[in-house]
Scaffold this motif. Structure first.
Motif, PDB file in Angstrom:
ATOM      1  N   ASP A 190       0.819  -1.215   0.000  1.00 33.02           N
ATOM      2  CA  ASP A 190       0.000   0.000   0.000  1.00 33.02           C
ATOM      3  C   ASP A 190       0.854   1.267   0.000  1.00 33.02           C
ATOM      4  O   ASP A 190       0.335   2.360  -0.198  1.00 33.02           O
ATOM      5  CB  ASP A 190      -0.949   0.005   1.197  1.00 33.02           C
ATOM      6  N   CYS A 245       2.031  -5.387  -9.781  1.00 29.12           N
ATOM      7  CA  CYS A 245       0.628  -5.835  -9.742  1.00 29.12           C
ATOM      8  C   CYS A 245       0.054  -5.703  -8.335  1.00 29.12           C
ATOM      9  O   CYS A 245      -1.081  -5.241  -8.164  1.00 29.12           O
ATOM     10  CB  CYS A 245       0.514  -7.280 -10.216  1.00 29.12           C
ATOM     11  N   ALA A 246       0.831  -6.093  -7.332  1.00 28.08           N
ATOM     12  CA  ALA A 246       0.365  -6.011  -5.947  1.00 28.08           C
ATOM     13  C   ALA A 246       0.155  -4.556  -5.531  1.00 28.08           C
ATOM     14  O   ALA A 246      -0.849  -4.218  -4.890  1.00 28.08           O
ATOM     15  CB  ALA A 246       1.357  -6.698  -5.014  1.00 28.08           C
ATOM     16  N   ARG A 301      -0.560  -2.023  -7.400  1.00 33.42           N
ATOM     17  CA  ARG A 301      -1.690  -1.447  -8.124  1.00 33.42           C
ATOM     18  C   ARG A 301      -2.992  -2.223  -7.893  1.00 33.42           C
ATOM     19  O   ARG A 301      -4.045  -1.819  -8.360  1.00 33.42           O
ATOM     20  CB  ARG A 301      -1.392  -1.408  -9.629  1.00 33.42           C
ATOM     21  N   ARG A 302      -2.878  -3.346  -7.197  1.00 33.02           N
ATOM     22  CA  ARG A 302      -4.031  -4.239  -6.968  1.00 33.02           C
ATOM     23  C   ARG A 302      -4.696  -4.597  -8.299  1.00 33.02           C
ATOM     24  O   ARG A 302      -5.900  -4.474  -8.478  1.00 33.02           O
ATOM     25  CB  ARG A 302      -5.026  -3.634  -5.997  1.00 33.02           C
ATOM     26  N   GLN A 303      -3.835  -5.033  -9.224  1.00 30.53           N
ATOM     27  CA  GLN A 303      -4.294  -5.405 -10.556  1.00 30.53           C
ATOM     28  C   GLN A 303      -3.737  -6.774 -10.934  1.00 30.53           C
ATOM     29  O   GLN A 303      -2.719  -7.210 -10.393  1.00 30.53           O
ATOM     30  CB  GLN A 303      -3.794  -4.387 -11.602  1.00 30.53           C
ATOM     31  N   THR A 304      -4.398  -7.399 -11.880  1.00 32.75           N
ATOM     32  CA  THR A 304      -3.856  -8.609 -12.467  1.00 32.75           C
ATOM     33  C   THR A 304      -2.688  -8.220 -13.366  1.00 32.75           C
ATOM     34  O   THR A 304      -2.529  -7.042 -13.725  1.00 32.75           O
ATOM     35  CB  THR A 304      -4.904  -9.343 -13.318  1.00 32.75           C
TER      36      THR A 304
END
Length: 102
Positions: free
Chosen positions: A40, A79-80, A82-85
């Motif tokens: 975060d 990815c983590a 941005r909380r994206q795949t």
């Protein structure tokens, strides 16, 4: 132009400090590691990214012990953060690495 994930990863690793500053402006370099509180981006030291050697770009958030979801390479970290795949995050990674959208 189709750009491989391997090529993008190499470019990200070659500019690792820039990538980390982009993703985590509150992070700090401590010795041979970049440290930040978590994916975060808050201040702290739980998440460590290797800045040197064969493991350059490898990261782990030690607050989660050995949870495999909380460690990996620079692309998994992106990815983590941005909380994206991977599929969602890859276009931004490519742009940051200097490749234009086709």
């Amino acid at each position: 132009m189709q750009v491989s994930a391997s090529l993008v990863k190499d470019r990200l690793i070659s500019n690792l400090e820039g990538v980390l500053s982009h993703l985590f402006p509150h992070g700090k370099i401590i010795g041979h590691e970049f440290r930040v509180g978590s994916v975060d981006g808050e201040e702290g030291k739980s998440l460590a990214v290797q800045l040197r050697g064969a493991d350059r770009g490898a990261w782990q958030d030690f607050a989660f012990g050995n949870d495999p979801a909380m460690r990996g390479d620079v692309m998994k970290l992106w990815c983590a953060a941005r909380r994206q795949t991977f599929k969602e995050a890859f276009p931004e990674m490519k742009r940051f690495a200097g490749f234009t959208q086709a």
